[in-house]
Write an enzyme that holds these catalytic residues in place. Sequence first.
Site, PDB file in Angstrom:
ATOM      1  N   GLY A  46     -22.192 -37.679  50.329  1.00  0.00           N
ATOM      2  CA  GLY A  46     -23.459 -37.996  49.783  1.00  0.00           C
ATOM      3  C   GLY A  46     -23.934 -37.367  48.368  1.00  0.00           C
ATOM      4  O   GLY A  46     -23.061 -36.706  47.844  1.00  0.00           O
ATOM      5  N   GLN A  51     -28.318 -35.023  41.378  1.00  0.00           N
ATOM      6  CA  GLN A  51     -27.048 -34.476  40.954  1.00  0.00           C
ATOM      7  C   GLN A  51     -26.610 -35.389  39.784  1.00  0.00           C
ATOM      8  O   GLN A  51     -25.507 -35.143  38.998  1.00  0.00           O
ATOM      9  CB  GLN A  51     -26.305 -34.726  42.161  1.00  0.00           C
ATOM     10  CG  GLN A  51     -26.373 -33.692  43.166  1.00  0.00           C
ATOM     11  CD  GLN A  51     -25.633 -33.614  44.453  1.00  0.00           C
ATOM     12  OE1 GLN A  51     -25.862 -34.525  45.284  1.00  0.00           O
ATOM     13  NE2 GLN A  51     -24.377 -33.304  44.344  1.00  0.00           N
ATOM     14  N   CYS A  94     -19.838 -29.668  48.066  1.00  0.00           N
ATOM     15  CA  CYS A  94     -20.689 -30.231  47.115  1.00  0.00           C
ATOM     16  C   CYS A  94     -20.089 -30.840  46.095  1.00  0.00           C
ATOM     17  O   CYS A  94     -19.685 -30.225  45.147  1.00  0.00           O
ATOM     18  CB  CYS A  94     -21.820 -29.254  47.018  1.00  0.00           C
ATOM     19  SG  CYS A  94     -23.354 -29.915  45.839  1.00  0.00           S
ATOM     20  N   LEU A  95     -20.545 -31.990  45.517  1.00  0.00           N
ATOM     21  CA  LEU A  95     -19.804 -32.607  44.447  1.00  0.00           C
ATOM     22  C   LEU A  95     -20.418 -31.662  43.127  1.00  0.00           C
ATOM     23  O   LEU A  95     -19.755 -31.966  42.120  1.00  0.00           O
ATOM     24  CB  LEU A  95     -20.236 -34.158  44.397  1.00  0.00           C
ATOM     25  CG  LEU A  95     -19.808 -34.924  45.224  1.00  0.00           C
ATOM     26  CD1 LEU A  95     -20.542 -36.359  45.476  1.00  0.00           C
ATOM     27  CD2 LEU A  95     -18.323 -34.991  45.381  1.00  0.00           C
ATOM     28  N   HIS A 136     -28.034 -31.947  53.788  1.00  0.00           N
ATOM     29  CA  HIS A 136     -27.640 -31.323  52.537  1.00  0.00           C
ATOM     30  C   HIS A 136     -28.304 -32.010  51.208  1.00  0.00           C
ATOM     31  O   HIS A 136     -28.593 -31.500  50.285  1.00  0.00           O
ATOM     32  CB  HIS A 136     -26.179 -31.405  52.314  1.00  0.00           C
ATOM     33  CG  HIS A 136     -25.488 -31.062  51.349  1.00  0.00           C
ATOM     34  ND1 HIS A 136     -24.594 -29.944  51.190  1.00  0.00           N
ATOM     35  CD2 HIS A 136     -25.357 -31.719  50.119  1.00  0.00           C
ATOM     36  CE1 HIS A 136     -24.138 -29.699  49.952  1.00  0.00           C
ATOM     37  NE2 HIS A 136     -24.480 -30.876  49.346  1.00  0.00           N
ATOM     38  N   GLU A 137     -28.457 -33.489  51.385  1.00  0.00           N
ATOM     39  CA  GLU A 137     -28.834 -34.477  50.695  1.00  0.00           C
ATOM     40  C   GLU A 137     -30.502 -34.044  50.258  1.00  0.00           C
ATOM     41  O   GLU A 137     -30.883 -34.051  49.285  1.00  0.00           O
ATOM     42  CB  GLU A 137     -28.585 -35.644  50.565  1.00  0.00           C
ATOM     43  CG  GLU A 137     -26.997 -36.058  50.561  1.00  0.00           C
ATOM     44  CD  GLU A 137     -26.321 -35.476  49.591  1.00  0.00           C
ATOM     45  OE1 GLU A 137     -26.710 -35.296  48.175  1.00  0.00           O
ATOM     46  OE2 GLU A 137     -24.978 -34.938  49.511  1.00  0.00           O
ATOM     47  N   HIS A 140     -31.269 -30.982  48.585  1.00  0.00           N
ATOM     48  CA  HIS A 140     -30.858 -31.156  46.909  1.00  0.00           C
ATOM     49  C   HIS A 140     -32.375 -31.638  46.349  1.00  0.00           C
ATOM     50  O   HIS A 140     -32.827 -31.551  45.145  1.00  0.00           O
ATOM     51  CB  HIS A 140     -30.010 -32.237  46.641  1.00  0.00           C
ATOM     52  CG  HIS A 140     -28.541 -31.855  46.349  1.00  0.00           C
ATOM     53  ND1 HIS A 140     -28.069 -30.757  45.118  1.00  0.00           N
ATOM     54  CD2 HIS A 140     -27.303 -31.867  47.029  1.00  0.00           C
ATOM     55  CE1 HIS A 140     -26.746 -30.567  45.450  1.00  0.00           C
ATOM     56  NE2 HIS A 140     -26.279 -31.274  46.496  1.00  0.00           N
TER      57      HIS A 140
END
Length: 178
Positions: A46, A51, A94-95, A136-137, A140
């Site tokens: 995701g 981000q 996480c990216l 998770h997203e 963010h």
Amino acid sequence: MTVVSIRKVGDPVLRRVADPVTSFDAELRKLVRDLNETLASSRGAGLAAPQIGVGLRVFAINPDLPGNDAKLDHLINPVLEFPDEEEQDGPEGCLSIPGIYLDTKRRLNVAAKGYTQHGDPVQVVGAGLLARCIQHETDHLDGVLFIDRQDEAGRERLLATLREAAWFDDAQVKVSPH
């Protein structure tokens, strides 16, 4: 194809609460396209708009995640509901914090309501990895990183590992007390 640079931990945009989407227009559709193309290029699960530096409540998810029967690839203005109290504890990355994976406690099941890029209402119900990704997203979009979900010892281990990363800037990291 537009692949956008992913912001790393320490970037202030990752700590801001994103604004709700109010216009379902061509600009929003471009943002969704950019999110999906950047996500596909990064091979992640995701990617949230903050981000890539955009403070809007939009995220992309990998349509091939297990349980994503509708093949949903994005969600706008998500609202999460939890049908039960079951939890899962497992590795999460996480990216925006590349190369780091930590066991993170999340709810096992989630129902997420939101909108498509065209303004149509949509709901996705997920368990396991899909539920983890949606939570998770959505975090963010609320300015929360998965480091905030760690206990103090976990945060300290993560910070010690981050300090060794070539891209890390220690002066920019402030751990939230969540």
